[in-house]
Scaffold this active site. Structure first.
Site, short mmCIF file in Angstrom:
data_model
loop_
_atom_site.label_atom_id
_atom_site.label_comp_id
_atom_site.label_asym_id
_atom_site.label_seq_id
_atom_site.Cartn_x
_atom_site.Cartn_y
_atom_site.Cartn_z
N GLU A 116 -9.97 90.54 -90.27
CA GLU A 116 -9.52 89.28 -90.88
C GLU A 116 -8.30 89.53 -91.72
OE1 GLU A 116 -12.51 86.67 -92.49
OE2 GLU A 116 -14.02 87.61 -91.25
N HIS A 230 -8.45 77.12 -97.77
CA HIS A 230 -8.47 77.81 -96.49
C HIS A 230 -7.40 77.18 -95.60
CE1 HIS A 230 -9.77 79.63 -92.76
NE2 HIS A 230 -10.62 80.38 -93.44
N ARG A 274 -4.35 84.70 -97.72
CA ARG A 274 -4.76 83.32 -97.42
C ARG A 274 -3.90 82.27 -98.13
NH1 ARG A 274 -11.13 82.59 -97.69
NH2 ARG A 274 -11.10 83.73 -95.75
N HIS A 329 -11.63 75.63 -100.47
CA HIS A 329 -12.60 76.53 -99.85
C HIS A 329 -13.44 77.29 -100.87
CE1 HIS A 329 -14.25 79.07 -96.74
NE2 HIS A 329 -13.65 80.15 -97.18
N ARG A 364 -9.02 85.47 -103.32
CA ARG A 364 -10.12 86.24 -102.73
C ARG A 364 -9.78 86.74 -101.32
NH1 ARG A 364 -14.30 85.11 -99.40
NH2 ARG A 364 -13.89 82.87 -99.38
C1 SIN Z 1 -13.43 82.51 -92.62
O1 SIN Z 1 -14.27 82.75 -91.77
O2 SIN Z 1 -12.25 82.35 -92.38
C2 SIN Z 1 -13.88 82.38 -94.04
C3 SIN Z 1 -14.32 83.68 -94.52
C4 SIN Z 1 -14.23 83.72 -96.01
O3 SIN Z 1 -13.88 82.73 -96.64
O4 SIN Z 1 -14.47 84.78 -96.57
#
Ligand code: SIN
Length: 497
Positions: A116, A230, A274, A329, A364
C-alpha cells in the site's frame, strides 16, 4: 457501595477492534468486563468496513518504523511507533491468528503480503479487500462467548461519571432509559468522527462521542487538526472505499481529460502519502470535472472480487474506471494517551481512533489503524485491570421534555457538515478557519441551549459532534504550519502597485 448500583471492573465503550482488544486484555488479566456499544450489528463499527489489512514488521522493524514516521511527515512520536512496530508481529500472531483463527490470504505456504501507499515493501496481511469484517466477526463472537465479558448492545454512553479528578464509569442509555454504570476503570473506544463531514468512509453514528465526553470531563486532547481524507472513495450515492491496495496492485488515477496526473506531483505517483494523493485528486476533479481509478493494469475482478461485486451492486462499470473523490476517513488526533492508553484523567483510558497515541502524527500510514487498535487495546486492557469500582454521585441528566424530534438533530448536522466540508476539509485557509470557528461556536451554543443535559440519544450525539467539531476547528486555527493532513493555503501574493 449502594446495593443496587450497577458495577463492573472495567467498562469498555465501543466494540471495534480496539474496544474488543481492550476487553480481551482486561479479561485475560482477571477482570470482569462490560462492553457497551451503540450498535447492535457488526457493521456499526469502522473495523467491519476496513479493507486494506494489518501491516506487520516481517522481521524488519526498522524499515516499518521509518515508513510510519515518513508518512507522518516526521511528526509521529518515535516511542509510540516503537511500541506499535515492536509488538505488531507477536500480537497479530497471538490474537488474530491463534486466538481468533483469522485466515489471512496466502500465496503457497506463505502469507500473501499486500503493498500500500508509502510502504517501502509489501507487508500488509489481508483477506481480499475486506479484511476488517473477517477479523471483526470472529472477535465479536469470541468476546460474546467469554465468561468474564458482558455485552450491552444498542447502548450509548452519554457522559462520564467523575469525582475529584477520577473517572468512575459512564451514564449509559438503552431504549430511552439512562443508568450509571460504575467501573474501576473506563476505556473509551468510540471510533471516529465521520458524521462531522458529508462524505466519510465511517459508519453512521461516528460522532466523536468519546472525545467529547473526555474533553468535557477535563481530559487532554491533542492533534485534533489532523483529519485524514481517503483519496479514492466512489462518487456513487452510497459511497464505498476503493482500497489503497488497488493502487498497490497497479491501478492508476486519471483525470477528466484521461491524463495520469500523479507522476508530475510526487515521485511515488499513485503510491505517494495519502494526503498528497487526496489533495491532488480534489484539485484534478475541480480542474477537469472528474477523476477515476483505471484498474485495467491489474486483474481487478480476480484480485479484488469483493470490490468488483460492490461496483456491480452500485452500477459502476469498473472496466470504464471507478469515479472517485476524497472523503473523510480517519482522525489522527484525539484523547491524548500514553503508550498504555492512559489519558490525563485517573482511571480513564482511550484506544483506537478516538485516542491520540502519537503513532500517526499528522498523517497515518495505510493499514496501521487496525494494528494500533489491537496493540493499544491489549495494552490498555491489561493495564486497566485490577481497580475496584467506587460508587459516587452520578451526573444528573434531565429528560428532554417534550422530546425534541430527531429532525432537530438532523437539521443541525447538515449545517455542521457544511461548515466542516467547506472550511475544515482537505485544504484550509486561515480566514475561513476563523469564520468556521465563529459558526461552530454559535452552533454549539444553540445545541447546548437545548440539549446540555438531555438523555435523548440523537441529541447527545449532536452535542458530542458539535464539541468535537469545535475542537478540530480550534486546533486548526492554532496551527499555521502545513503538515501532513493539515494543509493551510498560502495567502495570495500581494498585488504589485
Ligand atoms: C484502504 O484500504 O485503503 C484503507 C486502509 C487504511 O485506511 O489503513
Amino acid at each position: 457501595m449502594a446495593a443496587d448500583a450497577t458495577t463492573t471492573d472495567v467498562l469498555v465503550v465501543g466494540s471495534g477492534i480496539a474496544g474488543l482488544a481492550a476487553g480481551l486484555g482486561a479479561a485475560r488479566a482477571g477482570s470482569e468486563v462490560t462492553i457497551a456499544t451503540k450498535s447492535s450489528r457488526p457493521a456499526g463499527a469502522s473495523t467491519w468496513w476496513a479493507q486494506g489489512g494489518v501491516a506487520i514488521a516481517r522481521g524488519d522493524p526498522e524499515a516499518f518504523k521509518q515508513d510510519v514516521i515518513e508518512a507522518s511527515a516526521g511528526t509521529a512520536d518515535p516511542d509510540a511507533v516503537s511500541v506499535l512496530v515492536d509488538q505488531a508481529d507477536e500480537i497479530v500472531r497471538d490474537v488474530l491468528v491463534e486466538t481468533l483463527d483469522v485466515e489471512f490470504d496466502t500465496n503457497g505456504d506463505a502469507f500473501d503480503f499486500g503493498r500500500e501507499a508509502a510502504h517501502g515493501e509489501p507487508r500488509v496481511l489481508h483477506i481480499d479487500a475486506s479484511t476488517g469484517r473477517h477479523i471483526h466477526v470472529p472477535f465479536l463472537n469470541h468476546m460474546a462467548d467469554h465468561e468474564a465479558v458482558t455485552f450491552r448492545e444498542d447502548t450509548a454512553a452519554l457522559a462520564l461519571i467523575t469525582h475529584e479528578g477520577r473517572v468512575h464509569g459512564a451514564m449509559l442509555e438503552h431504549d430511552g432509559e439512562v443508568e450509571p454504570v460504575y467501573a474501576g476503570t473506563t476505556i473509551l473506544a468510540t471510533g471516529g468522527i465521520g458524521d462531522l463531514y458529508a462524505r466519510s468512509t465511517n459508519p453512521d453514528g461516528s460522532t466523536g462521542d468519546g472525545i467529547a465526553m473526555a474533553a468535557l470531563a477535563g481530559a487532554d486532547v491533542a492533534d485534533m487538526e489532523y483529519v485524514q481524507f481517503h483519496p479514492t472513495v466512489s462518487t456513487t450515492e452510497d459511497p464505498f472505499l476503493v482500497s489503497e491496495a488497488v493502487r498497490g496492485e497497479g491501478a492508476l488515477l486519471r483525470n477528466g481529460e484521461d491524463e495520469r496526473f500523479m507522476p508530475a506531483i510526487h515521485e511515488d505517483a499513485e503510491l505517494a502519502p495519502r494526503d498528497v494523493v487526496a489533495r491532488a485528486v480534489a484539485r484534478e476533479r475541480d480542474r477537469t470535472g472528474e477523476v477515476y481509478l483505471d484498474v485495467s493494469p491489474l486483474d481487478f475482478a480476480g484480485t479484488f472480487p469483493d470490490l468488483a461485486n460492490l461496483c456491480a451492486e452500485r452500477d459502476v462499470d469498473w472496466e470504464q474506471g471507478i469515479p472517485v473523490a476524497p472523503a473523510e476517513h480517519f482522525l489522527c488526533g484525539g484523547i491524548d494517551v500514553d503508550t498504555w492508553g492512559r489519558s490525563s484523567l485517573d482511571c480513564l483510558y482511550a484506544v483506537g481512533e478516538c485516542a491520540r497515541t502519537g503513532v500517526h502524527g499528522a498523517n497515518r500510514l495505510a493499514s496501521t489503524s487496525l494494528l494500533e487498535g489491537l496493540v493499544w487495546g491489549m495494552r490498555a486492557g491489561e493495564d486497566a485491570a485490577g481497580a475496584d469500582p467506587v460508587v459516587v454521585e452520578a451526573p444528573r441528566l434531565r429528560d428532554s421534555d417534550p422530546a425534541l424530534p430527531d429532525r432537530f438533530a438532523r437539521e443541525k448536522f447538515v449545517r455542521l457538515q457544511r461548515v466542516m466540508d467547506e472550511y475544515v476539509g482537505l485544504e484550509r485557509d486561515p480566514e475561513e478557519l476563523q469564520r468556521a470557528l465563529g459558526v461552530l461556536r454559535r452552533l454549539k451554543g444553540e445545541v447546548d441551549a437545548y440539549v446540555r443535559t438531555r438523555t435523548q440519544r440523537s441529541l447527545a450525539e449532536l452535542r458530542h459532534a458539535s464539541i468535537t467539531a469545535l475542537l478540530i476547528a480550534r486546533a486548526a486555527t492554532e496551527n499555521d504550519e502545513s503538515v501532513g493532513t493539515h494543509y493551510v493555503r498560502e495567502p495570495a501574493p500581494a498585488r504589485e502597485a
